[in-house]
Design an enzyme around this catalytic site. Structure first.
Site, PDB file in Angstrom:
ATOM      1  CG  HIS A   1      -1.899  -1.106   1.237  1.00  0.00           C
ATOM      2  ND1 HIS A   1      -1.635  -2.302   1.854  1.00  0.00           N
ATOM      3  CD2 HIS A   1      -3.123  -1.239   0.669  1.00  0.00           C
ATOM      4  CE1 HIS A   1      -2.660  -3.111   1.694  1.00  0.00           C
ATOM      5  NE2 HIS A   1      -3.573  -2.502   0.978  1.00  0.00           N
TER       6      HIS A   1
ATOM      7  CG  ASP B   1      -2.843   3.234   3.200  1.00  0.00           C
ATOM      8  OD1 ASP B   1      -3.038   4.346   3.710  1.00  0.00           O
ATOM      9  OD2 ASP B   1      -3.719   2.354   3.141  1.00  0.00           O
ATOM     10  N   GLY B   2      -0.970   6.442   2.705  1.00  0.00           N
ATOM     11  CA  GLY B   2      -1.182   7.690   1.989  1.00  0.00           C
ATOM     12  C   GLY B   2      -2.596   7.965   1.547  1.00  0.00           C
ATOM     13  CG  ASP B   3      -5.878   5.150   2.225  1.00  0.00           C
ATOM     14  OD1 ASP B   3      -5.370   5.324   3.343  1.00  0.00           O
ATOM     15  OD2 ASP B   3      -6.669   4.218   1.969  1.00  0.00           O
TER      16      ASP B   3
ATOM     17  N   GLY C   1      -6.506  11.049   3.911  1.00  0.00           N
ATOM     18  CA  GLY C   1      -7.235  12.231   3.478  1.00  0.00           C
ATOM     19  C   GLY C   1      -8.237  11.922   2.388  1.00  0.00           C
TER      20      GLY C   1
ATOM     21  N   GLY D   1      -5.003  10.009  11.678  1.00  0.00           N
ATOM     22  CA  GLY D   1      -6.354   9.891  12.222  1.00  0.00           C
ATOM     23  C   GLY D   1      -6.599  10.872  13.344  1.00  0.00           C
TER      24      GLY D   1
END
Length: 579
Positions: A225, A407-409, A411, A563
């Protein structure tokens, strides 16, 4: 982050998965079809049938040809497809399960990631409610992500390839649900993977790399990811890298002379066949020198990470049963073994299952609700719309935070969820109560997002709404109760605690502070937002103990949790839009 976005052949970023699936189905109408209202269940045209265990696999997009590429006769009957690097949600999984269930039950298979575990667990619960026998197994092949004595904490990466193949063959051979699960467990226990990243990947929505790898360095033990690896190392010769990967795998597997193995040399999206074959050349030499027989080898892209350069090596140690199941014919987009039988019409002695009847939404009697307090349902809608706009404005920053340790997702998934919330706020009746709005927001967020964020915030909104079910308007104590409900919902679903470096490190201090300063809604929100900010900042000094970043250990130090950062944005925006 890179200075220039990665170039992509895209239309609207929000349509990436939908359009890709449409193109896949158009290319392979003899193999695949879409079924179910979510449009995310890819089902084998020739495969599901009455009396056979239904094999449902799934995970996020961005790993092509996984997961839909393994749907077909003799392998998976269906795949539930999530957003990029995000688990499918329970409804998407259930669309797949209903499409393939033929009376013998359903086996769910997926990689061991927090979001996948939560969403597939919810699907197992939904199957039970509908009378469908269901079992599940999380693949745990990544030796780099946890030591052998914590093998259950390991990630599932390219080893999915072997576990899916074995389970699909067992089902196609007519084995029952428990026997298919046993075969999948045996394959998982016999499979090990380790990989290396040479470049980071970039999320399609942002076009930006998650993190930086110097030209002369590589990341050893990365996930699929876009996460950083377990450690950074100098970039060296291919043979030296192959030696490190294969020796680590063999030691962990306990491989001995005269063992039989299957080999997968897998590209991660941007590594050519030339390099992969060079790696396989060395792997074959090492195995031959050790007296280990190679039963079958696959070299190519089978489980990728968008446009990441790098490779992984997977071994599965074979006994007679695993070897026979591995050799059993299958026909899918990504894998064909042997000569598959003549296609057979899908038989059904009864109508296909539809979705379970939805419970009628309970309508609260406004006359029984407390009306004191300045936060009316209209004000609450404005606060939620403000939070949605703030998340959208800060999407790239949140994804950048997540790219460093995850995993950079984050946002991107938060924006998708809050966009869905905005739609239900627009569609909800004018007289909807705050509890009713929270219930609608919960359903919308879960259906839109999946991932780990989907179940967590869906549970949060549901619990927050329940906490103020006796109120029409919110006063100070009720506002504090709503914030506490958000925290309790997240904790009950995810199991995280203070100090785990998660969103709880912001939500729990926020809930405590709101309860201590509940003279009015503004005071409660001000105290909550300030406490959340303090909790967010403290996460920089914590080692992650939950989620994908937990695999990084000390490498997660010095970075705030995304988060916790998004929780601060939500509370801060709510305070700003209180009016």
């Amino acid at each position: 982050m890179t200075d220039h976005p990665t170039k992509r052949l895209l239309n609207a970023p929000a349509d990436i998965v939908t359009e890709a699936l449409a193109g896949m189905i158009a290319a392979h109408p003899d193999l695949l079809a879409l079924e179910g209202p979510t449009g995310r269940a890819v089902v084998a045209v020739d495969g599901p049938r009455d009396g056979k265990v239904g094999i449902v696999i799934g995970g996020g997009s961005g790993h092509e040809p996984a997961f839909a590429g393994y749907v077909g006769r003799g392998l998976a009957d269906a795949a539930a497809v999530g957003n990029v690097f995000a688990s499918p949600g329970p409804q998407q999984i259930m669309d797949a399960a209903r499409a393939v269930e033929g009376g013998a039950g359903v086996l769910f298979l997926y990689g061991n990631y927090t979001g996948d575990v939560m969403n597939f667990d919810m699907a197992v619960e939904a199957c039970a409610a509908e009378g469908i026998p269901a079992r599940s197994l999380a693949v745990t092949d990544d030796v780099a992500s946890a030591p052998r004595d914590r093998a259950g904490d390991r990630r599932g990466i390219a080893g999915d390839f072997f576990v899916f193949k074995i389970a699909g063959a067992a089902a196609d051979a007519g084995r029952d649900l428990e026997e298919c699960l046993a075969a999948a467990r045996a394959a998982n226990a016999a499979t090990r993977t380790m990989g290396v990243a040479l470049t980071p990947c970039a999320m399609p929505q942002t076009g930006q790399a998650h993190f930086t790898i110097a030209p002369d360095r590589m990341e050893i033990g990365m996930g699929i990811h876009g996460e950083p690896g377990m450690r950074s190392a100098p970039l060296g010769r291919a043979d030296d890298l192959a030696d490190e990967l294969i020796e680590t795998i063999l030691e962990d597997l306990g491989a001995r002379r005269n063992d039989r193995v299957a080999v997968l040399v897998n590209g991660l999206g941007a590594t050519g066949q030339l390099e992969l074959y060079i790696l396989n050349r060395r792997i074959a030499q090492v195995l031959a020198d050790r007296g280990i027989t190679v039963h079958r080898t696959w070299v190519g892209e089978y489980c990728t990470s968008l446009d990441m350069a790098g490779a992984s090596v997977t071994l599965m140690r074979l006994d007679d049963d695993l070897a026979a199941l591995l050799d059993r014919p299958c026909r899918t987009v990504a894998l064909t073994v042997g000569e598959t039988p003549t296609p057979m019409a899908r038989r059904r002695d009864r109508p296909a299952r539809g979705p379970a009847p939805t419970e009628e939404r309970k309508v609260q009697s406004r006359s029984t609700l407390a009306t004191d307090g300045t936060v009316t349902p209209q004000v609450f809608r404005a606060m939620m719309r403000g939070a949605a706009q703030t998340i959208s404005d800060q999407r790239d920053w949140l994804s950048q935070l997540d790219g460093v340790i995850g995993d950079g997702d984050h946002g991107i998934t938060m924006e998708i969820g809050w966009t869905a919330i905005t739609r239900v706020l627009d569609e909800a009746p004018a007289d909807a109560t705050i509890t009713d709005l929270c219930d609608r927001m919960s359903t919308a967020f879960l259906d839109a997002v999946g991932a780990s964020t989907g179940p967590l915030y869906a549970s949060a909104f549901a619990a927050a709404g329940a906490a103020v079910a006796d109120r029409l308007n919110l006063d100070g104590p009720a506002m504090a109760a709503w914030i506490r409900g958000m925290c309790d919902g997240i904790m009950s679903r995810g199991g995280a605690a203070l100090g785990d470096k998660t969103m709880i490190d912001a939500w729990l201090p926020a809930a405590d502070a709101a309860s201590a300063h509940d003279a009015d809604p503004g005071s409660a929100l001000k105290a909550a937002a300030n406490a959340a900010a303090g909790g967010r900042d403290r996460t920089a000094q914590m080692k992650s103990r939950r989620g994908r970043s937990a695999k990084l250990g000390a490498r997660s130090l010095g970075h705030i949790d995304p988060g916790a950062a998004s929780a601060c944005l939500i509370l801060g925006s709510m305070r700003q839009h209180l009016g």
